[in-house]
Design a protein around this motif. Structure first.
Motif, short mmCIF file in Angstrom:
data_model
loop_
_atom_site.label_atom_id
_atom_site.label_comp_id
_atom_site.label_asym_id
_atom_site.label_seq_id
_atom_site.Cartn_x
_atom_site.Cartn_y
_atom_site.Cartn_z
N ALA A 274 0.83 -1.21 0.00
CA ALA A 274 0.00 0.00 0.00
C ALA A 274 0.86 1.25 0.00
CB ALA A 274 -0.93 -0.01 1.21
N LEU A 275 2.04 1.19 0.60
CA LEU A 275 2.97 2.31 0.59
C LEU A 275 3.61 2.47 -0.79
CD1 LEU A 275 4.40 4.41 2.48
CD2 LEU A 275 6.18 2.69 2.83
N ARG A 276 3.89 1.35 -1.44
CA ARG A 276 4.60 1.37 -2.72
C ARG A 276 3.67 1.68 -3.89
NH1 ARG A 276 5.55 -2.89 -6.25
NH2 ARG A 276 4.62 -4.36 -4.77
N VAL A 277 2.51 1.04 -3.93
CA VAL A 277 1.58 1.23 -5.07
C VAL A 277 0.16 1.42 -4.53
CG1 VAL A 277 2.92 0.08 -6.87
CG2 VAL A 277 1.55 -1.30 -5.32
N PRO A 278 -0.12 2.51 -3.82
CA PRO A 278 -1.42 2.67 -3.16
C PRO A 278 -2.61 2.65 -4.10
CG PRO A 278 -0.20 4.74 -3.20
CD PRO A 278 0.75 3.68 -3.61
N GLN A 279 -2.42 3.11 -5.34
CA GLN A 279 -3.55 3.18 -6.28
C GLN A 279 -3.71 1.93 -7.13
OE1 GLN A 279 -5.68 5.73 -5.89
NE2 GLN A 279 -4.25 6.24 -4.23
N ASN A 280 -2.84 0.97 -6.95
CA ASN A 280 -3.02 -0.28 -7.70
C ASN A 280 -4.34 -0.94 -7.30
OD1 ASN A 280 -0.54 -0.17 -8.98
ND2 ASN A 280 -0.05 -2.31 -8.52
N PRO A 281 -5.12 -1.43 -8.27
CA PRO A 281 -6.34 -2.16 -7.91
C PRO A 281 -5.98 -3.39 -7.10
CG PRO A 281 -5.88 -2.38 -10.26
CD PRO A 281 -4.94 -1.35 -9.73
N ALA A 282 -6.70 -3.60 -5.99
CA ALA A 282 -6.36 -4.70 -5.08
C ALA A 282 -7.38 -5.82 -5.08
CB ALA A 282 -6.21 -4.16 -3.65
N VAL A 283 -8.67 -5.48 -5.16
CA VAL A 283 -9.73 -6.48 -5.04
C VAL A 283 -10.81 -6.18 -6.07
CG1 VAL A 283 -11.26 -7.70 -3.45
CG2 VAL A 283 -9.29 -6.47 -2.54
N ALA A 284 -11.28 -7.24 -6.75
CA ALA A 284 -12.38 -7.11 -7.70
C ALA A 284 -13.43 -8.17 -7.41
CB ALA A 284 -11.89 -7.23 -9.13
N TYR A 285 -14.68 -7.81 -7.67
CA TYR A 285 -15.79 -8.75 -7.57
C TYR A 285 -16.33 -8.90 -8.98
CZ TYR A 285 -19.55 -11.04 -4.90
OH TYR A 285 -20.42 -11.96 -4.34
N GLY A 286 -16.02 -9.99 -9.63
CA GLY A 286 -16.30 -10.10 -11.05
C GLY A 286 -15.43 -9.12 -11.82
N THR A 287 -16.05 -8.30 -12.62
CA THR A 287 -15.30 -7.31 -13.40
C THR A 287 -15.24 -5.93 -12.73
OG1 THR A 287 -17.30 -6.81 -14.67
CG2 THR A 287 -15.78 -8.45 -15.60
N GLU A 288 -15.80 -5.81 -11.53
CA GLU A 288 -15.82 -4.52 -10.83
C GLU A 288 -14.73 -4.47 -9.76
OE1 GLU A 288 -18.70 -1.80 -7.94
OE2 GLU A 288 -19.38 -3.76 -8.65
N VAL A 289 -13.83 -3.50 -9.88
CA VAL A 289 -12.81 -3.30 -8.85
C VAL A 289 -13.47 -2.61 -7.67
CG1 VAL A 289 -10.65 -2.13 -8.26
CG2 VAL A 289 -10.93 -3.19 -10.52
N VAL A 290 -13.32 -3.20 -6.47
CA VAL A 290 -13.99 -2.67 -5.29
C VAL A 290 -13.04 -2.01 -4.30
CG1 VAL A 290 -15.91 -4.29 -5.47
CG2 VAL A 290 -13.92 -4.93 -4.12
N ALA A 291 -11.73 -2.18 -4.49
CA ALA A 291 -10.77 -1.52 -3.59
C ALA A 291 -9.39 -1.49 -4.22
CB ALA A 291 -10.70 -2.24 -2.25
N ASN A 292 -8.68 -0.38 -4.00
CA ASN A 292 -7.25 -0.35 -4.34
C ASN A 292 -6.47 -0.70 -3.08
OD1 ASN A 292 -7.04 2.02 -2.76
ND2 ASN A 292 -7.31 3.35 -4.55
N TYR A 293 -5.14 -0.68 -3.16
CA TYR A 293 -4.36 -1.13 -1.99
C TYR A 293 -4.44 -0.16 -0.82
CZ TYR A 293 -2.61 -5.52 -3.68
OH TYR A 293 -2.55 -6.83 -4.08
#
Length: 502
Positions: free
Chosen positions: A15-34
């Motif tokens: 989260a410190l290194r790539v905070p905006q990287n997508p982290a979790v998806a439900y199907g095709t919808e990303v629900v959280a970044n790092y």
């Protein structure tokens, strides 16, 4: 400095290194970044700490695949707690046994799981929390609290074995065990480059969940199917919607995906097979259909995902030893000592069959509250796997059977897998399991339990001929039993004990 917090430090670092990287998806919808995932995990951690839950306490998770798995797991680790993953297919009495055995403070579960509510009713000391409810969301309203420091040997993952030979035992896996597993994934499973997404079609309570750790380390996206389970059509859709996707799956899932796929699965980066070694015929069909995107791992709950591995680059169909190597589960993973020994513990030379024993940084600390079972399983630090296998001269390890599955007929040892490999060469055979039945004259005889298409009488004759052409006469099945499906336990492993009664 972050690693004094164990596995929680991996999420904090990413989260410190790539905070905006997508982290979790439900199907095709990303629900959280790092950054958001870390915020959820630290808020849950703060709630645990505010409630006075002591470091080292256990928290159970009894859920189908869902994005909540990540925030709960890392929230527990951030608070210094241990995760107890439970398979959703277990009976209520089996769930209750686990809760009674390890006394978790809480259990997060799906509201529509009757086994969960029944088990909780019989174990009043564990508080149940249903996900996807307003009361669940209330657990994430606490301001963030500092992470709790842990020892590298602290319990992180209490994994209850499948229990095919008795009551399940809790394998105690530490933060150091799972960190070593994560590093081995990069070095040995996907050394060509870790996928940018991990698709969870196998249960997150088992291998797929463990592989969240190396993919969080790499800042990859975790994808949970909306079906929350394995659906071949949905899997193909997701492997079209996403690119550079890694997938962990059992052999039965792979063959089902292969049979249903309409296209070439363009987004698939690596399909990691685990749970059992794939048969050569299935491996060749997969490579022909989808290309060299298959990796093989061998591990146990007691040394998670980490005994041997064969990455994509080793799945060569043109190598002079291709058929032998494709029948194997690869070479020892980095830092792992793997031996094949006889009954006296002496190391056997190449091509001699014996028990596989393992020593290394991923081997468990022992079984929860079972000192005698721990002493039997860990002898001088070496895990006694109970699996039989052999190395070839190049260090490729081939599994033959569980020690209790060897068939002794007329004084000769017969290893079920070598018979199964031959039977699967027939295109009409979709699944097979070979077992021994008691016999007054021979001690045991070979019985082949088969799921197949077509006329069974004709197929029986063709299989008989196939065996005559490929293996010794004494190894041939004396009986063929045709079934609609093979009995399997909650993790998809064939229950050979039931087949022995057929």
């Amino acid at each position: 400095m972050l690693f004094e917090y164990g596995l929680a430090g991996l999420l904090m670092r990413t989260a410190l290194r790539v905070p905006q990287n997508p982290a979790v998806a439900y199907g095709t919808e990303v629900v959280a970044n790092y950054e958001q995932l870390l915020a959820r995990a630290t808020s849950l951690s703060a709630r645990f700490q505010a409630l006075g839950v002591k470091p080292g306490s256990r928290v159970a998770i009894l859920m189908k695949n869902h994005p909540a798995w990540l925030e709960i797991m890392f929230g527990c680790w951030h608070a210094g707690l241990a995760v107890v993953p439970i398979n959703v297919k277990l009976h209520a009495k089996e769930v209750a046994h686990i809760l009674q055995d390890c006394s978790p403070e809480f259990m997060f579960y799906d509201a529509d799981n009757p086994a969960a509510t029944e088990a909780l009713a019989s174990v009043p000391g564990t508080q149940g929390i249903t996900i996807d409810t307003p009361s669940y969301q209330a657990w994430f309203t606490q301001p963030a609290a500092p992470a709790v420091a842990v020892q590298s040997s602290s319990l992180a993952w209490l994994f209850y074995t499948s229990g095919t030979t008795g009551r399940p035992k809790g394998a105690m896996l530490s933060h150091a065990n799972l960190l070593a597993m994560a590093l081995n994934y990069s070095a040995d499973v996907e050394p060509e480059g870790v996928g940018r997404q991990l698709l969870h079609i196998a249960p997150m309570s088992h291998g797929s969940g463990l592989y969240m750790v190396p993919h969080v380390l790499h800042g990859s996206l975790q994808i949970c199917p909306v079906s929350r389970s394995f659906d071949p059509h949905e899997t193909e859709q997701l492997l079209t919607a996403y690119d550079k996707v890694s997938v962990f799956a059992a052999p039965t899932m792979i063959t089902r995906l292969q049979a249903s796929a309409k296209g070439k699965l363009p987004g698939l980066h690596t399909l990691v097979n685990g749970g059992a070694a794939m048969y050569v015929a299935d491996t060749l069909r997969f490579i022909e259909q989808f290309g060299p995107r298959l990796a093989q791992i061998y591990g146990q709950g007691e040394t998670p995902m980490t005994i041997s591995a064969m990455p994509k680059t080793m799945h060569s169909v043109t190598h002079p030893q291709a058929m032998t190597r494709l029948a194997s589960c690869g070479v020892a993973q980095t830092g792992m000592q793997v031996k094949v020994v006889d009954a006296q513990g002496h190391t056997l030379p190449p091509n001699e069959i014996g028990e596989i024993i393992v020593h290394g940084p991923t081997v468990m600390n022992g079984y929860w509250n079972l000192p005698e079972a721990t002493a039997a399983a860990l002898q001088n630090g070496w895990l006694q796997t109970g699996d039989l296998g052999s190395f070839d001269a190049d260090g490729f390890l081939t599994l033959k059977a569980r020690s209790k599955e060897v068939i002794i007929s007329g004084g000769s040892n017969i290893y079920p897998r070598e018979v199964e490999e031959i039977l699967l060469l027939h295109p009409a055979v979709t699944e097979v399991s070979v077992v021994g039945h008691a016999d007054a004259d021979w001690g045991e005889v070979v019985v082949a339990c088969i799921v197949a298409n077509g006329d069974h009488e004709q197929l029986r004759a063709e299989l008989e001929q196939l065996c005559l052409e490929n293996i010794a006469r004494f190894k041939r099945p004396k009986k063929y039993v045709f079934l609609d499906q093979l009995p399997k336990n909650a993790t998809g492993k064939v229950l050979k004990g039931q087949l022995q009664a057929v």
